[in-house]
Enzyme design. Structure first.
Site, mmCIF file in Angstrom:
data_model
loop_
_atom_site.group_PDB
_atom_site.id
_atom_site.type_symbol
_atom_site.label_atom_id
_atom_site.label_comp_id
_atom_site.label_asym_id
_atom_site.label_seq_id
_atom_site.Cartn_x
_atom_site.Cartn_y
_atom_site.Cartn_z
ATOM 1 N N HIS A 158 31.216 32.409 10.592
ATOM 2 C CA HIS A 158 30.892 33.834 10.404
ATOM 3 C C HIS A 158 31.837 34.738 11.198
ATOM 4 C CE1 HIS A 158 27.000 32.323 8.840
ATOM 5 N NE2 HIS A 158 26.993 33.460 8.158
ATOM 6 N N LYS A 162 28.623 38.566 14.535
ATOM 7 C CA LYS A 162 27.304 37.937 14.339
ATOM 8 C C LYS A 162 26.687 37.572 15.687
ATOM 9 C CE LYS A 162 24.789 34.588 11.546
ATOM 10 N NZ LYS A 162 23.767 35.574 11.197
HETATM 11 N N1 LIG Z 1 19.560 36.924 4.411
HETATM 12 C C1 LIG Z 1 20.807 37.231 4.039
HETATM 13 O O1 LIG Z 1 21.229 36.999 2.888
HETATM 14 C C2 LIG Z 1 21.691 37.897 5.042
HETATM 15 C C3 LIG Z 1 21.213 38.168 6.281
HETATM 16 N N2 LIG Z 1 21.963 38.870 7.168
HETATM 17 C C4 LIG Z 1 21.305 39.202 8.426
HETATM 18 O O2 LIG Z 1 20.997 40.601 8.425
HETATM 19 C C5 LIG Z 1 20.963 41.077 9.761
HETATM 20 C C6 LIG Z 1 21.863 42.303 9.901
HETATM 21 O O3 LIG Z 1 23.215 41.920 9.708
HETATM 22 P P1 LIG Z 1 24.382 43.011 9.768
HETATM 23 O O4 LIG Z 1 24.113 44.104 8.784
HETATM 24 O O5 LIG Z 1 25.641 42.254 9.685
HETATM 25 O O6 LIG Z 1 24.199 43.562 11.261
HETATM 26 P P2 LIG Z 1 24.539 45.011 11.842
HETATM 27 O O7 LIG Z 1 24.541 44.860 13.324
HETATM 28 O O8 LIG Z 1 25.749 45.567 11.175
HETATM 29 O O9 LIG Z 1 23.307 45.919 11.398
HETATM 30 C C7 LIG Z 1 22.020 45.804 11.957
HETATM 31 C C8 LIG Z 1 21.303 47.128 11.776
HETATM 32 O O10 LIG Z 1 19.973 46.997 12.260
HETATM 33 C C9 LIG Z 1 19.697 48.036 13.187
HETATM 34 N N3 LIG Z 1 18.761 47.596 14.225
HETATM 35 C C10 LIG Z 1 18.945 46.605 15.124
HETATM 36 N N4 LIG Z 1 17.893 46.537 15.957
HETATM 37 C C11 LIG Z 1 17.043 47.515 15.570
HETATM 38 C C12 LIG Z 1 15.796 47.970 16.043
HETATM 39 N N5 LIG Z 1 15.183 47.354 17.093
HETATM 40 N N6 LIG Z 1 15.205 49.007 15.401
HETATM 41 C C13 LIG Z 1 15.809 49.579 14.341
HETATM 42 N N7 LIG Z 1 17.001 49.212 13.861
HETATM 43 C C14 LIG Z 1 17.605 48.188 14.456
HETATM 44 C C15 LIG Z 1 21.063 48.320 13.805
HETATM 45 O O11 LIG Z 1 21.039 49.591 14.436
HETATM 46 P P3 LIG Z 1 21.954 49.824 15.748
HETATM 47 O O12 LIG Z 1 23.357 49.836 15.244
HETATM 48 O O13 LIG Z 1 21.482 51.131 16.265
HETATM 49 O O14 LIG Z 1 21.679 48.672 16.660
HETATM 50 C C16 LIG Z 1 21.955 48.260 12.575
HETATM 51 O O15 LIG Z 1 21.898 49.448 11.832
HETATM 52 C C17 LIG Z 1 21.379 39.889 10.643
HETATM 53 O O16 LIG Z 1 20.202 39.253 11.117
HETATM 54 C C18 LIG Z 1 22.111 38.987 9.660
HETATM 55 O O17 LIG Z 1 22.130 37.638 10.048
HETATM 56 C C19 LIG Z 1 23.203 39.314 6.875
HETATM 57 C C20 LIG Z 1 23.751 39.038 5.649
HETATM 58 C C21 LIG Z 1 23.047 38.299 4.638
HETATM 59 O O1 LIG Z 2 25.139 37.732 9.762
HETATM 60 C C1 LIG Z 2 25.693 37.557 8.652
HETATM 61 O O2 LIG Z 2 26.702 38.183 8.310
HETATM 62 C C2 LIG Z 2 25.086 36.606 7.716
HETATM 63 N N1 LIG Z 2 23.920 36.119 8.014
HETATM 64 C C3 LIG Z 2 23.130 35.233 7.243
HETATM 65 C C4 LIG Z 2 22.875 33.969 8.015
HETATM 66 O O3 LIG Z 2 22.556 34.054 9.216
HETATM 67 O O4 LIG Z 2 22.940 32.891 7.439
HETATM 68 C C5 LIG Z 2 23.631 35.044 5.844
HETATM 69 C C6 LIG Z 2 25.114 35.141 5.656
HETATM 70 O O5 LIG Z 2 25.701 33.930 5.967
HETATM 71 C C7 LIG Z 2 25.740 36.301 6.433
#
Ligand SMILES: NC(=O)C1=CN([C@@H]2O[C@H](COP(=O)(O)OP(=O)(O)OC[C@H]3O[C@@H](n4cnc5c(N)ncnc54)[C@H](OP(=O)(O)O)[C@@H]3O)[C@@H](O)[C@H]2O)C=CC1
Ligand SMILES: O=C(O)C1=N[C@H](C(=O)O)C[C@H](O)C1
Length: 269
Positions: A158, A162
């Site tokens: 990743h 992450k």
């Molecule tokens: N299931 C799937 O298919 C996938 C899952 N993911 C998961 O999604 C999640 C987010 O990934 P990503 O977008 O890359 O991460 P980012 O860090 O870019 O975004 C996270 C967002 O969540 C907000 N956030 C974090 N903590 C809080 C809180 N306590 N209250 C409110 N808002 C909060 C952050 O705000 P701030 O910037 O203010 O902290 C930010 O806007 C991860 O857990 C990732 O592993 C990602 C891709 C695919």
């Molecule tokens: O954090 C990410 O970016 C992603 N998170 C998910 C994971 O934890 O598996 C899914 C994807 O791989 C991207």
């Protein structure tokens, strides 16, 4: 007023938050009715289109999740474990479908979803893509076909931002492999090797996390024995894959009874 399902996106400024907003705006099956950021974030109070650097969309970023959820049929949430647990309680109160993509949740976090799922639909998956969900089934099948002569290793790659490891996807694949073998992942997971670890334990399922650059998400499940290796691989090349899967889950959830579901349910796999 359109009768398309109204969607709220949490963590609006995040990598996935922004991708989800674009995906909902591009869809002719749903409409964006709210976006949530945490209190104190500089997007709060601004039009989300302008905050993202484009034209105004008429949707203001709020730090009041319950108010936003009350106007929605679904909440799509890719944030962080602590936030997701709180959002689950509010989505249940609003009777909105809660699609959870957040990874890194502990067993205690997951247990807190259970009472929420008595009132509303929750769809949760560490990966929302068709490919990975199919790969879990293939992994289970291969693990069931091979004995412990084959060492199972899950390797995930990743981007440098992450924050959790192993990835949610790696854990899904590990669970699938353990299920195929008829063992509990908790008993056989080897999640961090460093120093004099001793030889590999027969039957363990190992995890390795690579972090670097802008890698979106790659996962290998390796079955290795003396003389040969089988490697099952998934490679994501575009984050929109996850956002499209999440929107599909939000729409699917509209016709389901309250309860906890995953992407295998949504995809009918
Ligand atoms: N299931 C799937 O298919 C996938 C899952 N993911 C998961 O999604 C999640 C987010 O990934 P990503 O977008 O890359 O991460 P980012 O860090 O870019 O975004 C996270 C967002 O969540 C907000 N956030 C974090 N903590 C809080 C809180 N306590 N209250 C409110 N808002 C909060 C952050 O705000 P701030 O910037 O203010 O902290 C930010 O806007 C991860 O857990 C990732 O592993 C990602 C891709 C695919
Ligand atoms: O954090 C990410 O970016 C992603 N998170 C998910 C994971 O934890 O598996 C899914 C994807 O791989 C991207």
């Amino acid at each position: 007023m359109s009768d398309l399902p109204g969607i709220v996106i949490t963590g609006a400024s995040g990598r996935m938050g922004q991708m989800l907003i674009k995906t909902v705006l591009d869809s002719d099956k749903a409409r964006l009715v709210g976006v949530v950021e945490r209190a104190g974030h500089d997007w709060v109070g601004r039009d989300v289109g302008e905050a993202m650097g484009g034209a105004a969309l008429g949707v203001t970023v709020t730090d009041e999740p319950l108010e936003a959820f009350a106007k929605a049929q679904a909440v799509i949430d890719f944030t962080a474990p602590a936030a997701t647990v709180q959002f689950a309680k509010l989505a249940a109160q609003a009777r909105a479908v809660h699609v959870i993509g957040t990874t890194g949740m502990t067993e205690d976090d997951i247990a807190q979803l259970e009472p929420c799922a008595r009132h509303a639909v929750i769809v949760r998956a560490g990966n929302m893509s068709l490919g990975v969900n199919l790969l879990t089934l293939l992994t289970k099948k291969v693990a069931a076909a091979l004995d412990e002569e084959f060492d199972i290793e899950v390797v995930e790659y990743h981007h440098r931002h992450k924050v959790d490891a192993p990835s949610g996807t790696a854990l899904m694949l590990g669970e699938a492999a353990a299920e195929g073998r008829g063992v509990s992942l908790t008993d056989v997971a080897d999640r961090g090797r460093d120093g004099i670890t001793g030889a590999r334990k027969r039957g363990d399922i190992g995890f390795t996390a690579i972090r670097g650059g802008d890698i979106i998400g790659e996962h290998d499940v390796m079955f290795a024995c003396d003389g040969e290796q089988i490697i099952l691989r998934h490679k994501a090349t575009d984050r929109s894959l996850f956002a499209k899967g999440a929107l599909r889950a939000a729409l699917w959830g509209q016709d389901q009874k309250p309860g906890e579901y995953d992407m295998l349910d949504v995809l009918g796999l």
